[in-house]
Design a protein around this motif. Structure first.
Motif, mmCIF file in Angstrom:
data_model
loop_
_atom_site.group_PDB
_atom_site.id
_atom_site.type_symbol
_atom_site.label_atom_id
_atom_site.label_comp_id
_atom_site.label_asym_id
_atom_site.label_seq_id
_atom_site.Cartn_x
_atom_site.Cartn_y
_atom_site.Cartn_z
ATOM 1 N N THR A 84 0.823 -1.207 0.000
ATOM 2 C CA THR A 84 0.000 0.000 0.000
ATOM 3 C C THR A 84 0.860 1.260 0.000
ATOM 4 O OG1 THR A 84 -0.143 0.071 2.408
ATOM 5 C CG2 THR A 84 -1.851 -1.167 1.253
ATOM 6 N N THR A 85 0.325 2.288 -0.653
ATOM 7 C CA THR A 85 0.854 3.647 -0.577
ATOM 8 C C THR A 85 -0.360 4.523 -0.282
ATOM 9 O OG1 THR A 85 0.534 4.225 -2.907
ATOM 10 C CG2 THR A 85 2.602 3.100 -2.341
ATOM 11 N N PRO A 86 -0.173 5.773 0.024
ATOM 12 C CA PRO A 86 -1.341 6.612 0.311
ATOM 13 C C PRO A 86 -2.341 6.713 -0.850
ATOM 14 C CG PRO A 86 0.635 7.666 1.129
ATOM 15 C CD PRO A 86 1.085 6.470 0.315
ATOM 16 N N THR A 87 -1.878 6.538 -2.075
ATOM 17 C CA THR A 87 -2.780 6.729 -3.219
ATOM 18 C C THR A 87 -3.072 5.470 -4.022
ATOM 19 O OG1 THR A 87 -0.908 7.310 -4.630
ATOM 20 C CG2 THR A 87 -2.055 9.129 -3.516
ATOM 21 N N THR A 88 -2.377 4.358 -3.740
ATOM 22 C CA THR A 88 -2.535 3.158 -4.559
ATOM 23 C C THR A 88 -2.400 1.894 -3.727
ATOM 24 O OG1 THR A 88 -1.452 4.353 -6.364
ATOM 25 C CG2 THR A 88 -1.701 1.990 -6.646
ATOM 26 N N ILE A 89 -3.241 0.912 -4.048
ATOM 27 C CA ILE A 89 -3.122 -0.432 -3.496
ATOM 28 C C ILE A 89 -2.564 -1.299 -4.626
ATOM 29 C CG2 ILE A 89 -4.316 -2.384 -2.430
ATOM 30 C CD1 ILE A 89 -4.469 0.246 -0.799
ATOM 31 N N HIS A 90 -1.442 -1.954 -4.377
ATOM 32 C CA HIS A 90 -0.794 -2.819 -5.362
ATOM 33 C C HIS A 90 -1.076 -4.267 -4.984
ATOM 34 C CE1 HIS A 90 1.825 0.532 -6.809
ATOM 35 N NE2 HIS A 90 1.620 0.948 -5.573
ATOM 36 N N LEU A 91 -1.443 -5.079 -5.967
ATOM 37 C CA LEU A 91 -1.745 -6.490 -5.752
ATOM 38 C C LEU A 91 -0.937 -7.326 -6.732
ATOM 39 C CD1 LEU A 91 -5.545 -5.879 -5.759
ATOM 40 C CD2 LEU A 91 -4.233 -6.467 -3.737
ATOM 41 N N ARG A 92 -0.425 -8.472 -6.263
ATOM 42 C CA ARG A 92 0.312 -9.368 -7.147
ATOM 43 C C ARG A 92 0.151 -10.804 -6.679
ATOM 44 N NH1 ARG A 92 6.683 -8.201 -5.632
ATOM 45 N NH2 ARG A 92 6.632 -9.186 -3.582
ATOM 46 N N ASP A 93 0.468 -11.724 -7.571
ATOM 47 C CA ASP A 93 0.452 -13.156 -7.282
ATOM 48 C C ASP A 93 1.818 -13.522 -6.716
ATOM 49 O OD1 ASP A 93 0.509 -15.934 -7.322
ATOM 50 O OD2 ASP A 93 -0.418 -16.082 -9.302
ATOM 51 N N SER A 94 1.861 -14.142 -5.552
ATOM 52 C CA SER A 94 3.133 -14.464 -4.911
ATOM 53 C C SER A 94 3.971 -15.459 -5.719
ATOM 54 C CB SER A 94 2.904 -15.021 -3.508
ATOM 55 O OG SER A 94 2.209 -16.249 -3.576
ATOM 56 N N LYS A 95 3.323 -16.284 -6.547
ATOM 57 C CA LYS A 95 4.060 -17.261 -7.346
ATOM 58 C C LYS A 95 4.791 -16.604 -8.509
ATOM 59 C CE LYS A 95 0.574 -19.913 -8.345
ATOM 60 N NZ LYS A 95 -0.533 -19.170 -7.819
ATOM 61 N N THR A 96 4.290 -15.473 -8.978
ATOM 62 C CA THR A 96 4.881 -14.789 -10.133
ATOM 63 C C THR A 96 4.967 -13.287 -9.858
ATOM 64 O OG1 THR A 96 2.698 -14.660 -11.142
ATOM 65 C CG2 THR A 96 4.104 -16.505 -11.826
ATOM 66 N N PRO A 97 5.786 -12.876 -8.898
ATOM 67 C CA PRO A 97 5.823 -11.467 -8.491
ATOM 68 C C PRO A 97 6.344 -10.501 -9.552
ATOM 69 C CG PRO A 97 7.578 -12.681 -7.421
ATOM 70 C CD PRO A 97 6.716 -13.694 -8.124
ATOM 71 N N ASP A 98 7.048 -11.008 -10.558
ATOM 72 C CA ASP A 98 7.590 -10.120 -11.585
ATOM 73 C C ASP A 98 6.678 -9.967 -12.796
ATOM 74 O OD1 ASP A 98 9.894 -9.623 -10.070
ATOM 75 O OD2 ASP A 98 10.834 -11.455 -10.818
ATOM 76 N N THR A 99 5.514 -10.576 -12.747
ATOM 77 C CA THR A 99 4.572 -10.435 -13.861
ATOM 78 C C THR A 99 3.612 -9.288 -13.563
ATOM 79 O OG1 THR A 99 3.089 -12.077 -12.905
ATOM 80 C CG2 THR A 99 4.731 -12.880 -14.466
ATOM 81 N N ALA A 100 2.565 -9.193 -14.323
ATOM 82 C CA ALA A 100 1.601 -8.091 -14.203
ATOM 83 C C ALA A 100 1.066 -7.956 -12.778
ATOM 84 C CB ALA A 100 0.445 -8.311 -15.160
ATOM 85 N N GLN A 101 0.874 -6.717 -12.394
ATOM 86 C CA GLN A 101 0.321 -6.405 -11.080
ATOM 87 C C GLN A 101 -0.908 -5.524 -11.257
ATOM 88 O OE1 GLN A 101 3.576 -4.571 -9.014
ATOM 89 N NE2 GLN A 101 4.849 -6.367 -9.191
ATOM 90 N N LEU A 102 -1.801 -5.625 -10.326
ATOM 91 C CA LEU A 102 -3.006 -4.815 -10.341
ATOM 92 C C LEU A 102 -2.801 -3.631 -9.412
ATOM 93 C CD1 LEU A 102 -5.993 -4.551 -11.204
ATOM 94 C CD2 LEU A 102 -6.571 -5.955 -9.231
ATOM 95 N N LYS A 103 -3.171 -2.439 -9.877
ATOM 96 C CA LYS A 103 -3.069 -1.227 -9.061
ATOM 97 C C LYS A 103 -4.438 -0.580 -9.018
ATOM 98 C CE LYS A 103 1.595 -0.564 -10.718
ATOM 99 N NZ LYS A 103 2.458 0.244 -11.557
ATOM 100 N N ILE A 104 -4.942 -0.351 -7.799
ATOM 101 C CA ILE A 104 -6.262 0.255 -7.643
ATOM 102 C C ILE A 104 -6.218 1.333 -6.565
ATOM 103 C CG2 ILE A 104 -7.499 -1.787 -8.445
ATOM 104 C CD1 ILE A 104 -8.059 -2.521 -5.569
ATOM 105 N N THR A 105 -7.252 2.147 -6.527
ATOM 106 C CA THR A 105 -7.330 3.200 -5.513
ATOM 107 C C THR A 105 -7.752 2.603 -4.173
ATOM 108 O OG1 THR A 105 -9.653 3.679 -5.958
ATOM 109 C CG2 THR A 105 -8.004 4.917 -7.255
ATOM 110 N N PRO A 106 -7.414 3.270 -3.084
ATOM 111 C CA PRO A 106 -7.869 2.784 -1.779
ATOM 112 C C PRO A 106 -9.395 2.669 -1.682
ATOM 113 C CG PRO A 106 -6.084 4.319 -1.474
ATOM 114 C CD PRO A 106 -6.461 4.374 -2.940
ATOM 115 N N SER A 107 -10.135 3.590 -2.285
ATOM 116 C CA SER A 107 -11.602 3.505 -2.209
ATOM 117 C C SER A 107 -12.123 2.299 -2.984
ATOM 118 C CB SER A 107 -12.256 4.792 -2.705
ATOM 119 O OG SER A 107 -11.923 5.044 -4.045
#
Length: 61
Positions: free
Chosen positions: A27-50
């Protein structure tokens, strides 16, 4: 902030019987970052806290 600088942790909503198979969150103040632990270097999802809050409310039903 690059994703390498983020503090990743296992989501408390990720309950798998396989310890390396989970969703990781950073987490950061403006973004929640999500990733798959099995493939951390692949695509990640970024969404707002709301949006994350709305998702958790929906998922908890």
């Amino acid at each position: 902030m690059s994703t390498a600088e983020l503090h990743w942790f296992k989501s408390s909503y990720s309950s798998s019987s396989e310890p390396d198979s989970c969703v990781e969150v950073a987490t950061t103040p403006t973004t929640i970052h999500l990733r798959d632990s099995k493939t951390p270097d692949t695509a990640q999802l970024k969404i707002t806290p709301s949006a994350w809050t709305e998702f958790l409310t929906y998922a908890a039903k």
